[in-house]
Design a protein around this motif. Structure first.
Motif, PDB file in Angstrom:
ATOM      1  N   GLY A 122      -1.850 -59.229  -4.295  1.00 34.37           N
ATOM      2  CA  GLY A 122      -1.378 -59.247  -5.659  1.00 34.37           C
ATOM      3  C   GLY A 122      -0.111 -58.438  -5.806  1.00 34.37           C
ATOM      4  N   TRP A 123       0.463 -58.540  -6.946  1.00 36.14           N
ATOM      5  CA  TRP A 123       1.699 -57.854  -7.270  1.00 36.14           C
ATOM      6  C   TRP A 123       1.424 -56.382  -7.560  1.00 36.14           C
ATOM      7  CZ3 TRP A 123       3.089 -55.215 -11.680  1.00 36.14           C
ATOM      8  CH2 TRP A 123       4.427 -54.854 -11.775  1.00 36.14           C
ATOM      9  N   GLY A 124       2.285 -55.508  -7.102  1.00 31.18           N
ATOM     10  CA  GLY A 124       2.212 -54.092  -7.415  1.00 31.18           C
ATOM     11  C   GLY A 124       1.026 -53.398  -6.764  1.00 31.18           C
ATOM     12  N   GLU A 125       0.792 -52.175  -7.218  1.00 29.64           N
ATOM     13  CA  GLU A 125      -0.270 -51.327  -6.694  1.00 29.64           C
ATOM     14  C   GLU A 125      -1.398 -51.242  -7.723  1.00 29.64           C
ATOM     15  OE1 GLU A 125      -0.353 -46.593  -6.090  1.00 29.64           O
ATOM     16  OE2 GLU A 125       1.227 -47.657  -5.002  1.00 29.64           O
ATOM     17  N   ALA A 126      -2.627 -51.474  -7.301  1.00 30.68           N
ATOM     18  CA  ALA A 126      -3.777 -51.391  -8.209  1.00 30.68           C
ATOM     19  C   ALA A 126      -3.961 -49.950  -8.657  1.00 30.68           C
ATOM     20  CB  ALA A 126      -5.036 -51.886  -7.513  1.00 30.68           C
ATOM     21  N   MET A 127      -4.381 -49.775  -9.907  1.00 30.18           N
ATOM     22  CA  MET A 127      -4.624 -48.453 -10.480  1.00 30.18           C
ATOM     23  C   MET A 127      -6.035 -48.403 -11.050  1.00 30.18           C
ATOM     24  SD  MET A 127      -1.129 -48.098 -12.714  1.00 30.18           S
ATOM     25  CE  MET A 127      -1.477 -46.423 -13.202  1.00 30.18           C
ATOM     26  N   ALA A 128      -6.736 -47.307 -10.823  1.00 30.29           N
ATOM     27  CA  ALA A 128      -8.077 -47.148 -11.377  1.00 30.29           C
ATOM     28  C   ALA A 128      -8.017 -46.769 -12.855  1.00 30.29           C
ATOM     29  CB  ALA A 128      -8.850 -46.091 -10.598  1.00 30.29           C
ATOM     30  N   GLN A 129      -6.996 -46.002 -13.232  1.00 32.14           N
ATOM     31  CA  GLN A 129      -6.824 -45.548 -14.614  1.00 32.14           C
ATOM     32  C   GLN A 129      -5.455 -45.980 -15.116  1.00 32.14           C
ATOM     33  OE1 GLN A 129      -9.271 -43.985 -16.354  1.00 32.14           O
ATOM     34  NE2 GLN A 129     -10.537 -44.300 -14.541  1.00 32.14           N
ATOM     35  N   PRO A 130      -5.357 -46.306 -16.401  1.00 25.87           N
ATOM     36  CA  PRO A 130      -4.067 -46.731 -16.941  1.00 25.87           C
ATOM     37  C   PRO A 130      -3.126 -45.551 -17.153  1.00 25.87           C
ATOM     38  CG  PRO A 130      -5.655 -46.577 -18.704  1.00 25.87           C
ATOM     39  CD  PRO A 130      -6.412 -46.317 -17.421  1.00 25.87           C
ATOM     40  N   ARG A 131      -1.836 -45.851 -17.192  1.00 26.50           N
ATOM     41  CA  ARG A 131      -0.843 -44.879 -17.621  1.00 26.50           C
ATOM     42  C   ARG A 131       0.267 -45.626 -18.335  1.00 26.50           C
ATOM     43  NH1 ARG A 131       1.975 -42.884 -11.967  1.00 26.50           N
ATOM     44  NH2 ARG A 131       3.932 -43.937 -12.300  1.00 26.50           N
ATOM     45  N   LEU A 132       1.010 -44.919 -19.143  1.00 24.97           N
ATOM     46  CA  LEU A 132       2.075 -45.512 -19.932  1.00 24.97           C
ATOM     47  C   LEU A 132       2.999 -46.326 -19.036  1.00 24.97           C
ATOM     48  CD1 LEU A 132       3.569 -45.730 -22.651  1.00 24.97           C
ATOM     49  CD2 LEU A 132       4.815 -43.668 -22.008  1.00 24.97           C
ATOM     50  N   GLY A 133       3.217 -47.581 -19.414  1.00 26.38           N
ATOM     51  CA  GLY A 133       4.124 -48.452 -18.676  1.00 26.38           C
ATOM     52  C   GLY A 133       3.483 -49.311 -17.609  1.00 26.38           C
ATOM     53  N   ALA A 134       2.225 -49.032 -17.278  1.00 28.84           N
ATOM     54  CA  ALA A 134       1.525 -49.880 -16.303  1.00 28.84           C
ATOM     55  C   ALA A 134       1.346 -51.279 -16.880  1.00 28.84           C
ATOM     56  CB  ALA A 134       0.166 -49.277 -15.956  1.00 28.84           C
ATOM     57  N   VAL A 135       1.127 -52.237 -16.024  1.00 28.39           N
ATOM     58  CA  VAL A 135       0.849 -53.607 -16.464  1.00 28.39           C
ATOM     59  C   VAL A 135      -0.664 -53.791 -16.514  1.00 28.39           C
ATOM     60  CG1 VAL A 135       1.086 -56.053 -15.889  1.00 28.39           C
ATOM     61  CG2 VAL A 135       3.001 -54.497 -15.511  1.00 28.39           C
ATOM     62  N   ALA A 136      -1.161 -54.215 -17.668  1.00 27.16           N
ATOM     63  CA  ALA A 136      -2.582 -54.512 -17.820  1.00 27.16           C
ATOM     64  C   ALA A 136      -2.780 -56.017 -17.687  1.00 27.16           C
ATOM     65  CB  ALA A 136      -3.097 -54.062 -19.183  1.00 27.16           C
ATOM     66  N   VAL A 137      -3.829 -56.402 -16.993  1.00 25.26           N
ATOM     67  CA  VAL A 137      -4.188 -57.811 -16.827  1.00 25.26           C
ATOM     68  C   VAL A 137      -5.515 -58.009 -17.552  1.00 25.26           C
ATOM     69  CG1 VAL A 137      -4.656 -59.663 -15.183  1.00 25.26           C
ATOM     70  CG2 VAL A 137      -3.072 -57.816 -14.559  1.00 25.26           C
ATOM     71  N   ILE A 138      -5.508 -58.872 -18.561  1.00 27.01           N
ATOM     72  CA  ILE A 138      -6.719 -59.116 -19.343  1.00 27.01           C
ATOM     73  C   ILE A 138      -6.990 -60.614 -19.428  1.00 27.01           C
ATOM     74  CG2 ILE A 138      -6.543 -56.973 -20.680  1.00 27.01           C
ATOM     75  CD1 ILE A 138      -5.324 -58.561 -22.973  1.00 27.01           C
ATOM     76  N   HIS A 139      -8.229 -60.957 -19.741  1.00 32.19           N
ATOM     77  CA  HIS A 139      -8.633 -62.359 -19.865  1.00 32.19           C
ATOM     78  C   HIS A 139      -9.527 -62.496 -21.082  1.00 32.19           C
ATOM     79  CE1 HIS A 139     -11.051 -65.998 -19.016  1.00 32.19           C
ATOM     80  NE2 HIS A 139      -9.880 -66.445 -18.596  1.00 32.19           N
ATOM     81  N   LYS A 140      -9.269 -63.501 -21.887  1.00 33.06           N
ATOM     82  CA  LYS A 140     -10.079 -63.759 -23.078  1.00 33.06           C
ATOM     83  C   LYS A 140     -11.522 -63.993 -22.651  1.00 33.06           C
ATOM     84  CE  LYS A 140     -10.162 -66.605 -27.208  1.00 33.06           C
ATOM     85  NZ  LYS A 140      -9.530 -67.742 -27.888  1.00 33.06           N
ATOM     86  N   HIS A 141     -12.444 -63.235 -23.237  1.00 32.01           N
ATOM     87  CA  HIS A 141     -13.852 -63.274 -22.838  1.00 32.01           C
ATOM     88  C   HIS A 141     -14.411 -64.703 -22.863  1.00 32.01           C
ATOM     89  CE1 HIS A 141     -17.477 -61.113 -21.825  1.00 32.01           C
ATOM     90  NE2 HIS A 141     -18.137 -61.713 -22.782  1.00 32.01           N
ATOM     91  N   ALA A 142     -14.075 -65.447 -23.885  1.00 34.99           N
ATOM     92  CA  ALA A 142     -14.567 -66.820 -24.000  1.00 34.99           C
ATOM     93  C   ALA A 142     -13.740 -67.802 -23.182  1.00 34.99           C
ATOM     94  CB  ALA A 142     -14.578 -67.247 -25.465  1.00 34.99           C
ATOM     95  N   GLY A 143     -12.605 -67.356 -22.655  1.00 34.52           N
ATOM     96  CA  GLY A 143     -11.735 -68.240 -21.870  1.00 34.52           C
ATOM     97  C   GLY A 143     -10.995 -69.226 -22.750  1.00 34.52           C
ATOM     98  N   GLY A 144     -10.115 -69.961 -22.150  1.00 32.78           N
ATOM     99  CA  GLY A 144      -9.395 -71.003 -22.866  1.00 32.78           C
ATOM    100  C   GLY A 144      -8.188 -70.496 -23.638  1.00 32.78           C
ATOM    101  N   ALA A 145      -7.579 -71.393 -24.384  1.00 26.63           N
ATOM    102  CA  ALA A 145      -6.344 -71.106 -25.106  1.00 26.63           C
ATOM    103  C   ALA A 145      -6.540 -70.017 -26.146  1.00 26.63           C
ATOM    104  CB  ALA A 145      -5.830 -72.379 -25.760  1.00 26.63           C
ATOM    105  N   ASP A 146      -5.469 -69.227 -26.356  1.00 24.57           N
ATOM    106  CA  ASP A 146      -5.499 -68.160 -27.341  1.00 24.57           C
ATOM    107  C   ASP A 146      -4.202 -68.174 -28.130  1.00 24.57           C
ATOM    108  OD1 ASP A 146      -6.697 -65.662 -28.446  1.00 24.57           O
ATOM    109  OD2 ASP A 146      -4.838 -64.847 -27.653  1.00 24.57           O
ATOM    110  N   GLY A 147      -4.278 -68.506 -29.393  1.00 20.43           N
ATOM    111  CA  GLY A 147      -3.091 -68.571 -30.240  1.00 20.43           C
ATOM    112  C   GLY A 147      -2.453 -67.217 -30.477  1.00 20.43           C
ATOM    113  N   PHE A 148      -3.225 -66.147 -30.449  1.00 19.61           N
ATOM    114  CA  PHE A 148      -2.710 -64.803 -30.697  1.00 19.61           C
ATOM    115  C   PHE A 148      -1.711 -64.392 -29.630  1.00 19.61           C
ATOM    116  CE2 PHE A 148      -3.253 -60.140 -30.121  1.00 19.61           C
ATOM    117  CZ  PHE A 148      -2.685 -59.738 -31.318  1.00 19.61           C
ATOM    118  N   THR A 149      -2.009 -64.658 -28.373  1.00 14.90           N
ATOM    119  CA  THR A 149      -1.114 -64.268 -27.281  1.00 14.90           C
ATOM    120  C   THR A 149      -0.212 -65.410 -26.818  1.00 14.90           C
ATOM    121  OG1 THR A 149      -2.707 -64.858 -25.561  1.00 14.90           O
ATOM    122  CG2 THR A 149      -2.784 -62.589 -26.388  1.00 14.90           C
TER     123      THR A 149
END
Length: 85
Positions: A1-28
């Protein structure tokens, strides 16, 4: 994967999230339910992210997250944090 995995977040890190129900999301604007954005800060229940194409704008948004292995009702699964390497 891209970059280095982090156990804890810090300002400026990239977060990867997925909609719990899956599928299209108009908000994002995601057609797959996946979303990436920059971490502003995080709590045990939420991540606060700065991202683009959220409601056709660049803005800070709050995402309620859950442990993907837990049986919760949060809207998003937090898949990980990454740091440029």
């Amino acid at each position: 994967g891209w970059g280095e995995a982090m156990a804890q977040p810090r300002l400026g890190a990239v977060a990867v999230i997925h909609k719990h129900a899956g599928g299209a999301d108009g908000f994002t604007g995601s057609s797959s339910g996946n979303h990436v954005a920059f971490v502003v800060y995080a709590t045990s229940a939420s991540v606060y992210l700065l991202g683009g194409n959220q409601g056709s704008a660049v803005k800070e948004s709050t995402f309620m997250v859950a442990d993907p292995k837990a049986d919760g009702n949060a809207g998003w699964d937090l898949l990980g944090y990454r740091w440029p390497a």
